[in-house]
Design a protein around this motif. Structure first.
Motif, PDB file in Angstrom:
ATOM      1  N   CYS A  60     -11.131  -7.658   4.224  1.00  0.00           N
ATOM      2  CA  CYS A  60     -12.529  -7.208   4.244  1.00  0.00           C
ATOM      3  C   CYS A  60     -13.423  -8.162   3.450  1.00  0.00           C
ATOM      4  N   ARG A  61     -14.611  -8.448   3.965  1.00  0.00           N
ATOM      5  CA  ARG A  61     -15.553  -9.349   3.303  1.00  0.00           C
ATOM      6  C   ARG A  61     -16.038  -8.789   1.978  1.00  0.00           C
ATOM      7  N   TYR A  62     -15.987  -7.441   1.846  1.00  0.00           N
ATOM      8  CA  TYR A  62     -16.584  -6.834   0.655  1.00  0.00           C
ATOM      9  C   TYR A  62     -15.539  -6.436  -0.382  1.00  0.00           C
ATOM     10  N   GLY A  63     -14.276  -6.343   0.032  1.00  0.00           N
ATOM     11  CA  GLY A  63     -13.245  -5.833  -0.868  1.00  0.00           C
ATOM     12  C   GLY A  63     -13.115  -6.686  -2.128  1.00  0.00           C
ATOM     13  N   VAL A  64     -12.839  -5.997  -3.255  1.00  0.00           N
ATOM     14  CA  VAL A  64     -12.657  -6.750  -4.500  1.00  0.00           C
ATOM     15  C   VAL A  64     -11.223  -6.665  -5.019  1.00  0.00           C
ATOM     16  N   GLN A  65     -10.412  -5.765  -4.483  1.00  0.00           N
ATOM     17  CA  GLN A  65      -8.996  -5.689  -4.863  1.00  0.00           C
ATOM     18  C   GLN A  65      -8.186  -5.374  -3.598  1.00  0.00           C
ATOM     19  N   ASP A  66      -6.867  -5.584  -3.704  1.00  0.00           N
ATOM     20  CA  ASP A  66      -5.956  -5.326  -2.581  1.00  0.00           C
ATOM     21  C   ASP A  66      -5.618  -3.829  -2.540  1.00  0.00           C
ATOM     22  N   SER A  67      -6.461  -3.072  -1.879  1.00  0.00           N
ATOM     23  CA  SER A  67      -6.266  -1.618  -1.856  1.00  0.00           C
ATOM     24  C   SER A  67      -5.026  -1.224  -1.071  1.00  0.00           C
ATOM     25  N   VAL A  68      -4.702  -1.955   0.001  1.00  0.00           N
ATOM     26  CA  VAL A  68      -3.526  -1.582   0.803  1.00  0.00           C
ATOM     27  C   VAL A  68      -2.260  -1.777  -0.030  1.00  0.00           C
ATOM     28  N   GLY A  69      -2.156  -2.917  -0.687  1.00  0.00           N
ATOM     29  CA  GLY A  69      -0.979  -3.186  -1.516  1.00  0.00           C
ATOM     30  C   GLY A  69      -0.820  -2.130  -2.598  1.00  0.00           C
ATOM     31  N   GLN A  70      -1.927  -1.802  -3.244  1.00  0.00           N
ATOM     32  CA  GLN A  70      -1.876  -0.787  -4.310  1.00  0.00           C
ATOM     33  C   GLN A  70      -1.456   0.568  -3.743  1.00  0.00           C
ATOM     34  N   ALA A  71      -2.020   0.938  -2.574  1.00  0.00           N
ATOM     35  CA  ALA A  71      -1.687   2.224  -1.951  1.00  0.00           C
ATOM     36  C   ALA A  71      -0.201   2.301  -1.637  1.00  0.00           C
ATOM     37  N   ILE A  72       0.367   1.204  -1.104  1.00  0.00           N
ATOM     38  CA  ILE A  72       1.793   1.202  -0.748  1.00  0.00           C
ATOM     39  C   ILE A  72       2.646   1.364  -2.015  1.00  0.00           C
ATOM     40  N   GLU A  73       2.275   0.619  -3.064  1.00  0.00           N
ATOM     41  CA  GLU A  73       3.002   0.732  -4.335  1.00  0.00           C
ATOM     42  C   GLU A  73       3.008   2.177  -4.839  1.00  0.00           C
ATOM     43  N   LEU A  74       1.824   2.774  -4.852  1.00  0.00           N
ATOM     44  CA  LEU A  74       1.707   4.144  -5.386  1.00  0.00           C
ATOM     45  C   LEU A  74       2.448   5.141  -4.502  1.00  0.00           C
ATOM     46  N   GLU A  75       2.324   4.976  -3.178  1.00  0.00           N
ATOM     47  CA  GLU A  75       2.996   5.923  -2.272  1.00  0.00           C
ATOM     48  C   GLU A  75       4.504   5.852  -2.476  1.00  0.00           C
ATOM     49  N   ASN A  76       5.007   4.624  -2.631  1.00  0.00           N
ATOM     50  CA  ASN A  76       6.453   4.492  -2.822  1.00  0.00           C
ATOM     51  C   ASN A  76       6.903   5.013  -4.184  1.00  0.00           C
ATOM     52  N   ARG A  77       6.008   4.966  -5.171  1.00  0.00           N
ATOM     53  CA  ARG A  77       6.398   5.485  -6.477  1.00  0.00           C
ATOM     54  C   ARG A  77       6.474   7.013  -6.473  1.00  0.00           C
ATOM     55  N   TYR A  78       5.478   7.653  -5.902  1.00  0.00           N
ATOM     56  CA  TYR A  78       5.396   9.113  -6.060  1.00  0.00           C
ATOM     57  C   TYR A  78       5.935   9.888  -4.863  1.00  0.00           C
ATOM     58  N   LYS A  79       6.406   9.199  -3.824  1.00  0.00           N
ATOM     59  CA  LYS A  79       6.932   9.932  -2.660  1.00  0.00           C
ATOM     60  C   LYS A  79       8.107  10.792  -3.119  1.00  0.00           C
ATOM     61  N   GLY A  80       8.178  11.994  -2.588  1.00  0.00           N
ATOM     62  CA  GLY A  80       9.299  12.864  -2.924  1.00  0.00           C
ATOM     63  C   GLY A  80       9.095  13.686  -4.180  1.00  0.00           C
ATOM     64  N   LEU A  81       8.004  13.490  -4.900  1.00  0.00           N
ATOM     65  CA  LEU A  81       7.734  14.321  -6.086  1.00  0.00           C
ATOM     66  C   LEU A  81       7.314  15.713  -5.630  1.00  0.00           C
ATOM     67  N   ARG A  82       8.147  16.731  -5.936  1.00  0.00           N
ATOM     68  CA  ARG A  82       7.781  18.101  -5.580  1.00  0.00           C
ATOM     69  C   ARG A  82       6.773  18.618  -6.611  1.00  0.00           C
TER      70      ARG A  82
END
Lengths: 865, 115
Positions: free
Chosen positions: A658-680
């Protein structure tokens, strides 16, 4: 339909004409009296004559008929109830004659009833302005269930509908037309809507809000004729030369007292109608009373239900020898019209001499509030609220009880900024304060009920009837009851169910401290019975949060809700939907193709979810393992869409593209999803990460929202969409990734430990004493010294992650669960699909019935061959 | 068919799941079978698998619960509870589902189904 119970000579014969809300309330008063003295030897013989084809129903909530409430659901009583209490009632029995000397009434059927006391509760009728053409078909009124049936029928053959009258009832009627799908117009003679209850400023705001909902409002229009239309059925011609075309017209231009009987048989009526009554609701004729909207007291008609109920009580008491009086009534109202909140108290137009006004208008949020105070500035005498009626209860109590206003009364209607509003707590109300005006229940009555043995809000509701009329006082009633209970040292019970006398938070503590690993242990040590559909999933959830074991282990399998048991979301026909994890919404073309192939092979309905994933619907329970085998072989894992746990971390495309993006939101989202997946967790959790302040991932509507800045990440917490949307609160700014993860670990684990069952993060935080500030102290400043423990607890869960579907299909015992029948390989014949828009959907019951008939016909044909 | 008192073997005890349900198909009727462990005792129940409120064959997938001394299953669709021994719905007065006699004979689970 009628019942008859013969009166004995010694009984007092009471005849009630009319069975509307007020007429019924009167009868109810007498029934109550009878019950208290023993009905069998009652000294009263009660006859009810109703002109309508059914017994009393709730006219206040009449418009709910259009949102699906049936006539039965609106009913206030039943024939059985009247029969049981020996009430002699006749329907379709309008009274045509009163003989005041012989003391008899005659019904339209010619039946003559004698009375000792006659009660006229004939109500009112809708006023239809004398406009030429007003008596044509599709020109209707809004008063009875029969009227609504006619409106409903007419709206099926109409496209445009006009309501004549922009008052309270007119707007209710407009709502009904809108619900019926018509293009809706309101035509009003006055310059504004709701001119009686609302002042000019409030009227303007109300109009703009109602127009924003798609209803067209025409004020200062006097209809002169209703002619045949050019494009619609009718054309309404106005005095100013303009016109409006419409297919149907609904007159709701006010009500008139139904005083025809009084007029014909020389009972005194007012100049402009209404049966004149005194403080005991007696007319000028001995032994004849009038109550409700047909009665004129002090030259005033009371068109609300609460004063009508008061009249019913006064008349009943007078007949029974009591000495209550009717001395007028408060006409304040609070209601929701088409979703727009409107409140009006006392002297809304500031007509009292010397009255002063405080006005607050916020056009941006569409809120208008006005307070009217007396010349001494000490007492509140009126108020108008449009767009936000949250201050209504407090203001009404000030007005009704003459409570002295605080030093800066304007604070009562101004938005609270920083500090709290000068609240009027339940304790500040005098014992005489009316809490429920429909049933005339004061704070003193509630205290007396507690003294008499009531121990809960529901006890109070059933013994005082408070809050069972219009329901407007329910919040106030609850706070009065809560205050009274806590004064009496009663703890508000938080038990999760009958099997455990503990809250979820306490259960969590018991599991953790006692190192309990199974539900059996928990039940044996701390519970009773076998458990239930409430405590079992809650316990399973807690055990998973603490130990994170495979949820289909034999010890846990019987605790899970069906979605967890079968690792899918059950749909209405008993089939399941399948949602593999697509972390951050990022997916390769190869994986997309696999999803397509699976959907095609198993003929599944395919849809994109709101969380950037793909949902495959219509899988039978026995198909789930083989479908998941294919998905897992292709590199997918479970998406936990069936669980109270992390669902998705939604992301925008971020700085990579994205021309406007200032950080890698997709990379961060994947990292976070993989960290907290499965937390009941106590309820589902949703995250989102936006790559810049434009916020395309809508992170502020999530439990955990992250928005990129030039310097790092801003963290928002405790938002949600759904039924009661809430924006997330800004929690910390410009965090590096390490700190971001640390804070999220702490917030989530603190939530998992302390929230109630099925409590979303938003409600949890609002219920934390100290709210957001407290949460910041615990997480950022580590005020409880829990930080390290919360993080390490989270690490235990993260390390114990497994794909539940992978474990399930590799385990012979677990796999056995995925079959419809233990003794057959057949499929459930009730699962039938039809095609719609090139995909399957569940067949409706009618479609299934015809399908079964076809199958039978085929079978018979085969047998015949 | 005239003999309505026959016991039919539907599956083995090992096919049942403790404190949970499975489903059997007998003469095209779906019957939910439950094994409940209660105070050291094991009890078997058989009820119709059809949820008359949700209108789907799902009751075997519901959660077992006790309400006082009554043992019931909560429908996985809309959570109404049905008493396992009488079939009455605890949350709706006018709904009752069929229950079937069930017994264990040498590890075989047997049902008595009228023909």
């Amino acid at each position: 339909m009628s019942t008859s119970a013969q009166a004995t000579n010694s009984q007092l014969r009471i005849v009630v004409v009319g069975n509307g809300m007020v007429g019924h309330h009167f009868v109810d008063q007498l029934i109550e009296h009878n019950t208290s003295v023993g009905a069998d030897n009652s000294a009263l013989h009660i006859s009810v004559l109703s002109a309508e084809p059914r017994l009393a129903y709730d006219r206040v909530h009449l418009s709910e008929f259009f949102s699906g409430k049936s006539a039965d659901e609106l009913a206030l009583t039943t024939p059985e109830y009247y029969q049981q209490h020996k009430i002699d009632y006749k329907l379709n029995a309008a009274v045509t004659h009163i003989d005041k000397v012989a003391k008899t009434v005659t019904t339209v059927q010619g039946e003559v009833l004698s009375y000792n006391k006659l009660i006229l509760a004939t109500g009112s009728y809708p006023f239809v302005p004398p406009i030429p053409g007003n008596d044509q078909p599709h020109c209707l009124v809004y008063r009875t269930i029969e009227d609504l049936e006619a409106i409903s029928a007419s709206s099926k053959v109409s496209k445009i509908g006009v309501v004549v009258g922009g008052g309270l009832l007119g707007l209710e009627a407009a709502n009904a037309l809108k619900e019926a799908g018509l293009e809706t117009h309101v035509v009003e003679f006055a310059p504004q809507l709701m001119a009686v209850q609302v002042d000019g400023g409030g009227g303007r705001l109300l109009r703009s809000k109602i127009e924003a909902l798609g209803v067209k409002v025409h004020t200062q229009k006097a209809t002169q004729t209703i002619e045949a239309g050019d494009v619609c059925r009718y054309k309404m011609c106005f005095a100013d030369g303009s016109f409006l075309e419409t297919d149907m017209i609904l007159f709701s231009a006010g009500i008139r007292p139904q005083d025809k009987l009084a007029r014909e048989f020389d009972i005194a009526i007012g100049e402009r109608g209404g049966i004149v009554v005194d403080n005991h609701c007696q007319t000028n004729i001995d032994d004849i009373y009038a109550i409700g909207e047909c009665a004129l007291w002090n030259n005033f008609i009371f068109g609300l239900v609460a004063p009508g109920y008061t009249m019913a009580r006064v008349a009943a008491a007078h007949i029974l020898g009591g000495d209550q009086t009717f001395l007028g009534a408060d006409m304040s109202t609070k209601l929701k019209l088409m979703g727009v909140e409107v409140g009006s108290i006392g002297d809304a137009h500031a007509k009292t001499a010397g009255a002063l006004c405080y006005t607050y208008e916020n056009q941006a949020s569409a809120v208008y509030k006005k307070m009217v105070v007396d010349s001494s500035k000490k007492k509140l005498i009126g108020a108008v609220l449009v767009g936000d009626t949250s201050d209504y209860d407090t203001l009404l109590q000030y007005a009704l009880n003459g409570i002295d206003l605080p030093e800066h009364p304007e604070a009562l209607i101004l938005p609270a900024s920083g500090g709290a509003k000068p609240g009027l707590g339940a304790d500040a109300l005098p014992a005489t304060a009316t809490i429920c005006s429909c049933h005339n229940v004061s704070k003193g009555d509630i205290i007396a009920a507690f003294d008499g043995g009531a121990c809960s809000l529901s006890d109070i509701k059933s013994c005082t009837k408070a809050s069972s009329g219009c329901g407007g006082c329910s919040a106030l009633l609850k706070s009065v009851c809560d205050a009274e209970l806590s004064k009496r040292g009663v703890e508000v019970k938080k038990d999760i169910c009958e099997h455990f006398a503990y809250s979820r938070q306490e259960l969590f503590h018991l599991v953790k401290v006692g190192k309990l690993q199974t539900f059996d242990e928990l039940l044996t040590k701390h519970g009773k019975g076998l458990g239930c559909e409430v405590c079992k999933p809650a316990a399973a959830n807690i055990l998973a949060s603490v130990w994170n074991e495979f949820i289909l282990k034999p010890d846990h399998v019987s605790l899970q809700d069906t979605n967890d048991t079968y690792l899918g979301n059950m749909q209405k026909d008993g089939t399941y939907s399948i949602i593999p994890r697509i972390a951050g919404g990022e997916i390769t073309p190869d994986k997309l193709i696999v999803l397509g192939q699976v959907g095609k092979k198993y003929n599944l309905y395919t849809k994109i979810t709101g969380g950037q994933r793909i949902d495959l619907f219509g899988a039978r329970v026995d198909q789930l393992p083989e479908i998941w085998k294919i998905l897992i072989d292709a590199g997918f894992e479970t998406g936990h869409a069936y669980a109270k746990s992390l669902r998705t971390v939604k992301s925008c495309v971020g700085s990579t593209w994205c021309r406007y993006g200032v950080q890698d939101s997709v990379g961060q989202a994947i990292e976070l999803e993989n960290r907290y997946k499965g937390l009941r967790s106590p309820h589902k959790l949703k995250f989102a990460v936006s790559g810049c302040t434009r916020e395309c991932a809508e992170a502020q509507s999530k439990d955990i929202g992250i928005i990129a800045t030039e310097n790092g990440w801003n963290l928002y917490v405790c938002g949600n969409g759904g039924m009661k949307p809430r924006h997330a609160d800004l929690f910390a700014t410009d965090l590096d990734t390490e700190t971001l993860v640390k804070y999220i670990d702490r917030v989530l684990m603190f939530y998992v430990r302390t929230a109630d069952r099925l409590q979303r993060t938003s409600v949890w935080m609002e219920n934390l004493e100290g709210g957001l500030e407290y949460l910041k102290q615990v997480v950022i400043e580590d005020s409880l010294g829990l930080g390290a423990e919360l993080e390490s607890q989270m690490q235990v869960v993260v390390d114990a992650y497994q794909c539940e579907w992978k474990t399930a299909i590799e385990n012979e015992e677990s796999r056995k669960r995925f079959r419809q029948f233990v003794n057959s390989d057949k499929a459930d014949t009730n699962i039938v699909f039809v095609e719609e828009r090139q995909q399957i959907r569940p067949a409706t019951p009618e479609e299934k019935a015809s399908f079964t008939q076809q199958q039978q016909a085929k079978r018979i044909a085969v047998e015949l061959v | 068919m005239t003999n309505s008192t026959n016991w039919i073997t539907v599956c083995q005890e090992s096919d049942l799941v403790a404190n949970s349900g499975v489903c059997a198909l007998i003469n095209e009727q779906q019957i939910a079978l439950f094994k409940v462990k209660n105070a050291g005792q094991e009890q078997l129940f058989a009820i119709s698998n059809w949820d008359p409120i949700g209108e789907a064959n799902v009751l075997y997938r519901g959660l077992l619960c006790s309400v006082g001394d009554t043992v019931a299953v909560a429908s996985p669709l809309y959570k109404q509870r049905f008493c396992l021994s009488s079939g009455t719905c605890l949350d709706s007065d006018d709904v009752t589902i069929k229950v079937y006699p069930i017994r264990l004979e040498n590890q075989a689970v047997q049902l008595q189904v009228s023909q």
